[in-house]
Design an enzyme around this catalytic site. Structure first.
Site, PDB file in Angstrom:
ATOM      1  CB  SER A  32     -28.094 -23.657   7.959  1.00 33.50           C
ATOM      2  OG  SER A  32     -28.974 -23.477   6.893  1.00 33.50           O
ATOM      3  CG  ASN A  33     -28.531 -19.278   4.958  1.00 32.45           C
ATOM      4  OD1 ASN A  33     -29.725 -19.319   4.713  1.00 32.45           O
ATOM      5  ND2 ASN A  33     -27.604 -19.762   4.125  1.00 32.45           N
ATOM      6  CE1 TYR A  34     -31.683 -17.051  12.383  1.00 29.62           C
ATOM      7  CE2 TYR A  34     -29.983 -15.510  11.671  1.00 29.62           C
ATOM      8  CZ  TYR A  34     -30.592 -16.243  12.677  1.00 29.62           C
ATOM      9  OH  TYR A  34     -30.126 -16.184  13.950  1.00 29.62           O
ATOM     10  CB  SER A  35     -32.513 -18.735   3.229  1.00 23.94           C
ATOM     11  OG  SER A  35     -33.395 -18.919   2.155  1.00 23.94           O
ATOM     12  CB  ALA A  73     -29.424 -18.054   1.332  1.00 22.74           C
TER      13      ALA A  73
END
Ligand code: CTP
Length: 400
Positions: free
Chosen positions: A208-211, A276
């Protein structure tokens, strides 16, 4: 802006009731008609005569005038008002309103009023941060009540923290904003993607990502507040949608987001791609938890669908399509490329080089790029940034 507006001011029993005198003065000075309801407890702090003099109207406390039996109708007060401001709103009154209790003229008028109700909480810091009060406040917000946040600072208890009633000038500005806000997106359907996606490696792990989703959710609130019906297709985030005009469609993976977008995009007048989306997913998701063996583990990743790219191919002339680009280098060139390959009407560029912009922050610094122009904005709260983006959408609608 306030000229001729009927504003009902409710005063409950808090020490900041004395500041409400300044608020009433400001409202009157700007042309509003003001009537005041006080609770019995409020009268312990300020004399009704003060508010009666400033509002140039009798102050209401009881259902009946004990001297002549005249009825102070909560129904007619509720219908008279264009806006009902409760300042200060104590934890007790907030709890009562949130639970539909009608045990005095003020709370009864709340239940029967048809206009927006704006509350300015005021209490000690522990009462304010208590999860019960926070739950009551969030219930009221989700029912469409407006809140003027309490400030941090010195409290009457001698403690210091969040709980001071907002200053009269701040409440006055919120009232002004309420009357100036136009429902300029009324009748429009807006699809917004927000937050990260999660691509499963196995039942317990994902890419995943930091969004944080804050930008997409702020946009959803802005469009909803301006009258639009909003479909918010959201990855897993901590933030919550407040407006009842926002329908949240919760998804996890890029594929799920894509399927929901296919569903909502054809009926949308405006689509904003603020999510994101993970660009890669594990080629295979293991059925069981992958066990460590002491050896290296290689994952083969395959690309996810470029959702915006696919929707861009289907975009109709009458739809407004907006993208985001979060870049770390060659920002403008990269964003311009995305603007044209994904067929956006405009793209919102934020650079990770800018302090306070990007994932997790409450602020953002954006540049809006169309095919012909570029407009850079200051660092602002994500709420303020949402206003700029919504205004740009409106500008394009008006040009079409
Ligand atoms: N986007 C999308 N689906 C994807 C990837 C991106 O809908 N699979 C959307 C984003 O929501 C954003 C825009 O496309 O509005 C640009 O996203 P970004 O991640 O900046 O660009 P990518 O196309 O993924 O290119 P790269 O990561 O290589 O910069």
């Amino acid at each position: 802006m306030l000229s001729g507006k009927n504003i009902l001011v409710g005063v409950t029993g808090g020490i900041s009731a004395y500041k409400t005198a300044v608020l009433i003065r400001l409202l009157k000075k700007n042309g509003a008609n003001v009537k005041v309801i006080m609770t019995q407890a409020a009268k312990q702090f300020v004399q009704p005569l003060t508010f009666a003099t400033l509002s140039q109207n009798p102050v209401y406390t009881e259902f009946f005038n004990p001297e002549n039996g005249e009825w102070n109708s909560h129904v007619s007060l509720g219908i008279w008002a264009d806006l009902f401001i409760i300042a200060p709103a104590t934890a007790n009154t907030i709890a009562k309103i949130a639970n539909g209790i009608a045990d005095n003229l003020l709370t009864t008028t709340c239940l029967s009023s048809r206009c927006k109700i704006m509350i300015a909480p005021a209490m000690d810091l522990d009462m304010y941060s208590n999860p019960i009060t926070q739950k009551n406040l969030s219930d009221l917000t989700s029912r469409g009540f407006l809140t003027v946040q309490a400030n941090e600072g010195f409290l009457a208890s001698g403690l210091s923290g969040k709980g001071r009633m907002a200053e009269p000038e701040e409440i006055f500005l919120a009232a002004k904003e309420f009357f100036s806000s136009k429902e300029d997106f009324s009748g429009k359907k807006v699809m917004i993607t927000a937050g990260p996606t999660r691509e499963k490696i196995d039942p317990v792990r994902f890419i995943s990502n930091y969004s944080s989703g804050k930008m997409g959710y702020a946009l959803a609130e802005e469009f909803a507040n301006r009258g639009a019906e909003v479909f918010l297709i959201s990855g897993p985030v901590e933030v919550k949608a407040k407006s009842p005009k926002i329908k949240v469609i919760a998804i996890e993976s890029a594929l799920e987001m894509y399927l929901e977008c296919q569903n909502y995009f054809p009926n949308a007048d405006i689509a904003i791609m603020a999510a994101a989306v993970a660009d890669f997913k594990p080629e295979k998701t293991a059925d069981n938890k992958i066990k460590k063996t002491g050896e290296q583990l290689s994952l083969t990743l395959s690309p996810t669908t470029d959702i915006a790219g696919e929707l861009g191919k289907k975009k109709r002339q009458d739809q407004i399509f907006v993208g985001f680009a979060l870049e770390t280098e060659n920002e403008k060139q990269n964003a311009e490329k995305k603007l044209s390959t994904k067929n956006f009407d405009f793209i919102v560029l934020n650079s990770l080089q800018d302090k306070g912009a990007g994932f997790g922050y409450d602020t953002n610094k954006i540049t809006i790029l169309t095919k012909t122009e570029s407009q850079s904005f200051q660092l602002k709260s994500k709420q303020e940034v949402s206003k700029d983006i919504a205004n740009k959408v409106l500008e394009i609608i008006n040009k079409k």
